[in-house]
Motif scaffolding. Structure first.
Motif, PDB file in Angstrom:
ATOM      1  N   GLY A   9      -6.383 -25.406 -25.347  1.00 10.33           N
ATOM      2  CA  GLY A   9      -6.943 -25.431 -24.006  1.00 10.33           C
ATOM      3  C   GLY A   9      -8.423 -25.150 -23.964  1.00 10.33           C
ATOM      4  O   GLY A   9      -8.970 -24.875 -22.896  1.00 10.33           O
ATOM      5  N   MET A  10      -9.083 -25.237 -25.114  1.00 12.53           N
ATOM      6  CA  MET A  10     -10.526 -24.999 -25.183  1.00 12.53           C
ATOM      7  C   MET A  10     -11.163 -26.069 -26.070  1.00 12.53           C
ATOM      8  O   MET A  10     -11.163 -25.950 -27.291  1.00 12.53           O
ATOM      9  CB  MET A  10     -10.824 -23.613 -25.771  1.00 12.53           C
ATOM     10  CG  MET A  10     -10.245 -22.462 -24.987  1.00 12.53           C
ATOM     11  SD  MET A  10     -10.727 -20.869 -25.683  1.00 12.53           S
ATOM     12  CE  MET A  10      -9.719 -19.759 -24.706  1.00 12.53           C
TER      13      MET A  10
ATOM     14  N   ALA B 222      -9.699 -18.022 -31.957  1.00  9.93           N
ATOM     15  CA  ALA B 222      -9.691 -16.571 -31.759  1.00  9.93           C
ATOM     16  C   ALA B 222      -9.531 -16.237 -30.279  1.00  9.93           C
ATOM     17  O   ALA B 222      -8.714 -15.372 -29.902  1.00  9.93           O
ATOM     18  CB  ALA B 222     -10.977 -15.956 -32.311  1.00  9.93           C
ATOM     19  N   MET B 223     -10.299 -16.896 -29.427  1.00 14.68           N
ATOM     20  CA  MET B 223     -10.220 -16.613 -27.996  1.00 14.68           C
ATOM     21  C   MET B 223      -8.837 -16.964 -27.447  1.00 14.68           C
ATOM     22  O   MET B 223      -8.278 -16.225 -26.626  1.00 14.68           O
ATOM     23  CB  MET B 223     -11.320 -17.362 -27.253  1.00 14.68           C
ATOM     24  CG  MET B 223     -12.719 -16.832 -27.530  1.00 14.68           C
ATOM     25  SD  MET B 223     -14.016 -17.583 -26.495  1.00 14.68           S
ATOM     26  CE  MET B 223     -14.066 -19.261 -27.152  1.00 14.68           C
ATOM     27  N   ALA B 224      -8.286 -18.086 -27.898  1.00 15.49           N
ATOM     28  CA  ALA B 224      -6.954 -18.472 -27.435  1.00 15.49           C
ATOM     29  C   ALA B 224      -5.905 -17.483 -27.902  1.00 15.49           C
ATOM     30  O   ALA B 224      -5.016 -17.081 -27.144  1.00 15.49           O
ATOM     31  CB  ALA B 224      -6.620 -19.874 -27.930  1.00 15.49           C
ATOM     32  N   GLY B 225      -5.981 -17.074 -29.173  1.00 14.01           N
ATOM     33  CA  GLY B 225      -4.999 -16.148 -29.713  1.00 14.01           C
ATOM     34  C   GLY B 225      -5.056 -14.779 -29.076  1.00 14.01           C
ATOM     35  O   GLY B 225      -4.029 -14.118 -28.905  1.00 14.01           O
ATOM     36  N   LEU B 226      -6.245 -14.339 -28.710  1.00 12.25           N
ATOM     37  CA  LEU B 226      -6.417 -13.006 -28.138  1.00 12.25           C
ATOM     38  C   LEU B 226      -6.103 -12.957 -26.644  1.00 12.25           C
ATOM     39  O   LEU B 226      -5.681 -11.919 -26.138  1.00 12.25           O
ATOM     40  CB  LEU B 226      -7.841 -12.518 -28.364  1.00 12.25           C
ATOM     41  CG  LEU B 226      -8.193 -12.129 -29.802  1.00 12.25           C
ATOM     42  CD1 LEU B 226      -9.702 -12.024 -29.974  1.00 12.25           C
ATOM     43  CD2 LEU B 226      -7.520 -10.812 -30.191  1.00 12.25           C
ATOM     44  N   THR B 227      -6.339 -14.040 -25.923  1.00 11.75           N
ATOM     45  CA  THR B 227      -6.241 -13.986 -24.472  1.00 11.75           C
ATOM     46  C   THR B 227      -5.186 -14.903 -23.866  1.00 11.75           C
ATOM     47  O   THR B 227      -4.703 -14.638 -22.756  1.00 11.75           O
ATOM     48  CB  THR B 227      -7.586 -14.362 -23.826  1.00 11.75           C
ATOM     49  OG1 THR B 227      -7.832 -15.761 -24.025  1.00 11.75           O
ATOM     50  CG2 THR B 227      -8.738 -13.551 -24.428  1.00 11.75           C
ATOM     51  N   GLY B 228      -4.871 -16.030 -24.509  1.00 14.71           N
ATOM     52  CA  GLY B 228      -3.993 -17.015 -23.906  1.00 14.71           C
ATOM     53  C   GLY B 228      -4.649 -17.808 -22.794  1.00 14.71           C
ATOM     54  O   GLY B 228      -3.985 -18.591 -22.108  1.00 14.71           O
ATOM     55  N   LEU B 229      -5.964 -17.645 -22.615  1.00 17.11           N
ATOM     56  CA  LEU B 229      -6.682 -18.349 -21.557  1.00 17.11           C
ATOM     57  C   LEU B 229      -7.093 -19.746 -22.014  1.00 17.11           C
ATOM     58  O   LEU B 229      -7.059 -20.065 -23.196  1.00 17.11           O
ATOM     59  CB  LEU B 229      -7.920 -17.546 -21.145  1.00 17.11           C
ATOM     60  CG  LEU B 229      -7.649 -16.160 -20.546  1.00 17.11           C
ATOM     61  CD1 LEU B 229      -8.940 -15.382 -20.421  1.00 17.11           C
ATOM     62  CD2 LEU B 229      -6.964 -16.287 -19.184  1.00 17.11           C
ATOM     63  N   ARG B 230      -7.495 -20.558 -21.061  1.00 17.06           N
ATOM     64  CA  ARG B 230      -8.021 -21.892 -21.346  1.00 17.06           C
ATOM     65  C   ARG B 230      -9.383 -22.037 -20.672  1.00 17.06           C
ATOM     66  O   ARG B 230      -9.728 -21.276 -19.770  1.00 17.06           O
ATOM     67  CB  ARG B 230      -7.073 -22.978 -20.838  1.00 17.06           C
ATOM     68  CG  ARG B 230      -5.674 -22.893 -21.413  1.00 17.06           C
ATOM     69  CD  ARG B 230      -4.853 -24.103 -21.052  1.00 17.06           C
ATOM     70  NE  ARG B 230      -3.449 -23.915 -21.378  1.00 17.06           N
ATOM     71  CZ  ARG B 230      -2.524 -24.856 -21.275  1.00 17.06           C
ATOM     72  NH1 ARG B 230      -2.854 -26.062 -20.856  1.00 17.06           N
ATOM     73  NH2 ARG B 230      -1.263 -24.619 -21.583  1.00 17.06           N
TER      74      ARG B 230
ATOM     75  N   ARG C  65     -15.384 -10.259 -30.344  1.00 16.09           N
ATOM     76  CA  ARG C  65     -14.527  -9.777 -31.425  1.00 16.09           C
ATOM     77  C   ARG C  65     -14.565 -10.759 -32.594  1.00 16.09           C
ATOM     78  O   ARG C  65     -14.634 -10.364 -33.751  1.00 16.09           O
ATOM     79  CB  ARG C  65     -13.097  -9.578 -30.936  1.00 16.09           C
ATOM     80  CG  ARG C  65     -12.187  -9.001 -32.018  1.00 16.09           C
ATOM     81  CD  ARG C  65     -10.807  -8.670 -31.504  1.00 16.09           C
ATOM     82  NE  ARG C  65     -10.825  -7.534 -30.594  1.00 16.09           N
ATOM     83  CZ  ARG C  65      -9.747  -6.871 -30.213  1.00 16.09           C
ATOM     84  NH1 ARG C  65      -8.552  -7.244 -30.664  1.00 16.09           N
ATOM     85  NH2 ARG C  65      -9.836  -5.868 -29.385  1.00 16.09           N
ATOM     86  N   TRP C  66     -14.535 -12.064 -32.271  1.00 14.11           N
ATOM     87  CA  TRP C  66     -14.663 -13.094 -33.317  1.00 14.11           C
ATOM     88  C   TRP C  66     -15.993 -12.952 -34.050  1.00 14.11           C
ATOM     89  O   TRP C  66     -16.044 -13.048 -35.277  1.00 14.11           O
ATOM     90  CB  TRP C  66     -14.530 -14.474 -32.677  1.00 14.11           C
ATOM     91  CG  TRP C  66     -14.868 -15.617 -33.583  1.00 14.11           C
ATOM     92  CD1 TRP C  66     -14.089 -16.141 -34.568  1.00 14.11           C
ATOM     93  CD2 TRP C  66     -16.075 -16.380 -33.574  1.00 14.11           C
ATOM     94  NE1 TRP C  66     -14.741 -17.187 -35.189  1.00 14.11           N
ATOM     95  CE2 TRP C  66     -15.964 -17.351 -34.593  1.00 14.11           C
ATOM     96  CE3 TRP C  66     -17.245 -16.333 -32.806  1.00 14.11           C
ATOM     97  CZ2 TRP C  66     -16.972 -18.278 -34.853  1.00 14.11           C
ATOM     98  CZ3 TRP C  66     -18.245 -17.246 -33.062  1.00 14.11           C
ATOM     99  CH2 TRP C  66     -18.113 -18.198 -34.080  1.00 14.11           C
ATOM    100  N   VAL C  67     -17.064 -12.711 -33.313  1.00 12.31           N
ATOM    101  CA  VAL C  67     -18.370 -12.487 -33.951  1.00 12.31           C
ATOM    102  C   VAL C  67     -18.294 -11.298 -34.896  1.00 12.31           C
ATOM    103  O   VAL C  67     -18.787 -11.334 -36.027  1.00 12.31           O
ATOM    104  CB  VAL C  67     -19.471 -12.283 -32.891  1.00 12.31           C
ATOM    105  CG1 VAL C  67     -20.777 -11.842 -33.548  1.00 12.31           C
ATOM    106  CG2 VAL C  67     -19.687 -13.562 -32.083  1.00 12.31           C
TER     107      VAL C  67
END
Length: 382
Positions: free
Chosen positions: A215-216, A282-290, A345-347
């Motif tokens: 979703g990104m 990373a963002m998808a795995g941590l938040t589930g957002l798109r 966090r990914w950074v």
């Protein structure tokens, strides 16, 4: 033109220039020409800028042939069949994927002679024909297509090509339990949640390959192995961007009534909206957002969305050179804070690339991990 061999070789030269291709993949692409599976009128999409060209074999056969044997995506349906094939169509809903991406998924699946393969998403029928060639006369290909009109045309294309996979009209998310177990599952639509039915219907040690859509931005190839007692485990293998499975499309929502305020950020929204593949995972795995993006009259717009609740989102926009950016908040979930915390966090992890991420799929759900299945990112703010 009756002999496309020179054009096929040109296509192979083009996709080999992108990345080396195994002899067996090249042999399959030579033996199963693409043009019998492309309609007379379609839209060709090529290049990083996704240039659209209307191709019509009757009125301009030169352009039609050139597009069919380029590394192009050919859009064959828009608006679930309700729209006409024209330039500027807003919602492509079926296509023949670019040959380089088709070759990648075949490589990741690596079907062997005699294998039983489930294909999810028949589309034009070209990949079903390629899979049938690769598994040989002793193997079996079952292909499931949700759209009956698309399925009917694919059946005609395959019959004309002398190929006879088992074709089923239905929801590919359910697999095909009557034909299981399979040695491999080959998915030709974008997937946000991996249906566990595919794991259950695949032999231990079998392979599932799919285009994962977090979703990104662009999608990610995912290659899973079925592990007894665990589920399926695998890594992200490269680029693979496909149209989302219809059952997994985002719900539309109107959230003006949930407007909760405005804040300001100094983080350029392009850092999130144009993040690298590793950052997106990373963002998808941590938040589930798109996320969604739009550039309009020089302004970059970013939406951060909760796919489970369309009323929860944030909108950020700005121009190059701005130092502060307004953030409009809707709903009570702090989606902007979550996505930016996940990015940094990914950074902090050293900005790992896509190849360091993987996924585990179990009956309870799926999780993205970094480096090892035992070291998966933990959600923040949820």
């Amino acid at each position: 033109m009756t002999d496309p061999s020179a054009r096929v070789q040109g296509m192979l030269d083009e996709i080999i220039a992108i990345a080396p291709r195994s002899d067996w993949i090249c042999d399959a692409l030579r033996s199963v020409p693409r043009h019998p599976f492309i309609p007379t009128r379609a839209l060709s999409v090529e290049g990083y800028d996704e240039r659209e060209t209307l191709i019509d074999r009757n009125t301009d056969p030169t352009t039609w042939w050139a597009s069919v044997y380029a590394d192009s995506t050919i859009i064959t349906q828009v608006d679930d069949g309700a729209g006409a094939i024209e330039l500027g169509a807003r919602k492509p809903t079926s296509s023949a994927s670019a040959p380089s991406t088709v070759a990648d998924l075949l490589k990741w699946l690596s079907p062997r002679s005699g294998d039983r393969v489930l294909e999810v998403g028949t589309g034009t029928g070209w990949t079903a024909a390629l899979l049938s060639y690769l598994v040989g006369d002793q193997g079996e290909v079952t292909s499931v297509e949700v759209d009956p009109v698309v399925a009917e045309q694919a059946a005609k294309n395959l019959a004309a090509a002398g190929v006879q996979p088992r074709l089923i009209v239905g929801d590919g998310a359910a697999g095909c339990p009557d034909r299981a177990p399979f040695d491999g599952v080959h998915v030709t639509c974008g997937i946000y949640r991996v249906p566990y039915a595919w794991v259950e219907q695949t032999r231990p040690g079998g392979t599932i390959v799919l285009p994962y859509d977090c979703g990104m931005g662009d999608g990610h190839g995912l290659r899973l192995r079925v592990v007894p007692g665990t589920g399926a485990v695998g890594r992200f293998t490269g680029f693979a961007s496909y149209m989302l499975m219809r059952a997994q499309r985002d719900a539309d929502g109107d959230s003006d009534e949930r407007y909760t305020g405005e804040t300001v950020t100094r983080l350029d929204p392009r850092m999130i909206g144009r993040a690298s593949p590793g950052a997106r995972l990373a963002m998808a795995g941590l938040t589930g957002l798109r996320t969604r993006t739009l550039v309009q009259e020089g302004v970059f717009w970013l939406w951060v969305l909760d796919p489970e609740d369309p009323a929860q989102y944030a909108v950020v926009h700005g121009r190059p050179g701005d130092t502060e950016y307004p953030v409009y908040l809707y709903g009570d979930r702090p989606v902007w804070e979550e996505i930016t915390d996940a990015y940094f966090r990914w950074v902090g992890w050293g900005e790992p690339g896509r190849e360091r991420f993987g996924m585990t799929v179990t009956p309870e759900g799926q999780r993205i991990w970094l480096d090892s299945p035992t070291q998966h990112p933990q959600p923040i703010h949820r």
